[in-house]
Design an enzyme around this catalytic site. Sequence first.
Site, PDB file in Angstrom:
ATOM      1  N   ARG A 235       0.849  -1.181   0.000  1.00 14.83           N
ATOM      2  CA  ARG A 235       0.000   0.000   0.000  1.00 14.83           C
ATOM      3  C   ARG A 235       0.892   1.241   0.000  1.00 14.83           C
ATOM      4  O   ARG A 235       2.004   1.203   0.550  1.00 14.83           O
ATOM      5  CB  ARG A 235      -0.880   0.037   1.258  1.00 14.83           C
ATOM      6  N   GLU A 264      -4.332   7.829  -3.606  1.00 15.38           N
ATOM      7  CA  GLU A 264      -4.740   7.443  -4.964  1.00 15.38           C
ATOM      8  C   GLU A 264      -6.123   8.004  -5.276  1.00 15.38           C
ATOM      9  O   GLU A 264      -6.940   8.056  -4.366  1.00 15.38           O
ATOM     10  CB  GLU A 264      -4.802   5.912  -5.075  1.00 15.38           C
ATOM     11  N   HIS A 283      -2.194   1.043  -9.455  1.00 13.67           N
ATOM     12  CA  HIS A 283      -2.802   0.021  -8.581  1.00 13.67           C
ATOM     13  C   HIS A 283      -3.517  -1.064  -9.404  1.00 13.67           C
ATOM     14  O   HIS A 283      -4.725  -1.221  -9.317  1.00 13.67           O
ATOM     15  CB  HIS A 283      -3.774   0.675  -7.577  1.00 13.67           C
ATOM     16  N   ILE A 284      -2.714  -1.807 -10.178  1.00 12.73           N
ATOM     17  CA  ILE A 284      -3.265  -2.847 -11.048  1.00 12.73           C
ATOM     18  C   ILE A 284      -2.800  -4.249 -10.660  1.00 12.73           C
ATOM     19  O   ILE A 284      -2.832  -5.173 -11.459  1.00 12.73           O
ATOM     20  CB  ILE A 284      -2.914  -2.583 -12.537  1.00 12.73           C
TER      21      ILE A 284
HETATM   22  C1  GLV Z   1      -5.453  -4.729  -3.849  1.00 11.49           C
HETATM   23  O1  GLV Z   1      -4.620  -3.930  -3.569  1.00 11.49           O
HETATM   24  C2  GLV Z   1      -6.017  -5.615  -2.879  1.00 11.49           C
HETATM   25  O2  GLV Z   1      -5.804  -5.430  -1.691  1.00 11.49           O
HETATM   26  O3  GLV Z   1      -6.727  -6.544  -3.308  1.00 11.49           O
END
Ligand code: GLV
Length: 317
Positions: A235, A264, A283-284
């Site tokens: 994160r 984000e 964030h992919i």
């Molecule tokens: C994505 O970051 C998740 O936590 O699934």
Amino acid sequence: MKVLITRSIPDHFIARLRQLAEVEVYPETIKAMPKNALLEAAKDKEIIISMLSDKIDKDFIDRNPQLKAVINLAVGYDNIDIEYARSKGIIVCNTPDVLTETTAELGFTLMLTTARRIVEASELVKTGNWVGWSPYLLAGLDVYGKTVGIYGMGSIGVALARRCKGINMHIQYHNRSESQYAAELGADYVSFDELLEKSDFIVCTAPLTNETKGIFNQAAFNKMKSSAIFINIGRGGHVIDEDLLEAIQSESIYAAGVDVLNNEPVGKDHPFLTDNRITVLPHIGSATVDTRDAMIELCIKNAELILQDKSPVSQVK
Ligand code: GLV
Ligand code: GLV
């Protein structure tokens, strides 16, 4: 019971829940539900299928005493005040396991992409600035045979370690406790300092908690090798942004690749984008069609079970 889904998802998933409950769906596919709209829509809902961009904090929980379950479309649930939810008897579910391999793959991709300067290389061609082959044009760093230091050896850490083993990397890790799966891969358990000092790649796959928040700070970056590459698929909150930028600019580390950011979504004026040595992705980590289908399926399954007064399959304990 009434259910709120805070983002548009395929109709066939919604239809299943409509057989068991009244369902409201926020129609946006890309943008998060604004805070006020979320508060307004949640008022009469017992179950919320939430995104990681929805803050389910103490205030939200206090304003929704009717709330019975929050089902988060993510493995991470730092957007939810889990202790407070628990104290109010609210069931919280997440989507573990189904995204493990996909997310590890993105972590591995980011290691290679950053080391081999792929984004910069692609930009060079796209912008018409490729004037010819030269011996050190876009020369980066090797990945095979190097030492990777994985911070957070949960299932994603283990899946990443397996990929690293495939290219003959030496694997070390730091975690709250030693991992038997990591040991089976020949990975060494080391202190956090040792991880920082002796790794060529430091990869954060840990969940964000009060203990891990801001752990990649100036002191941590200062301990890394000047040739080190820092990768974050955990994160954004694990990192102190100014400290990472300073470490890159002062060449105290070589490069960084991040799939997750503080605050984000970030815009094109984000300071990380001022330096080619930081690869930034939006964030992919778990973003493949199959895995997103599987994550939504798991959320729907949990909701169906809760609506039928049964135990959900992936409750955060
Ligand atoms: C994505 O970051 C998740 O936590 O699934
Ligand atoms: C890090 O992942 C930890 O669990 O301390």
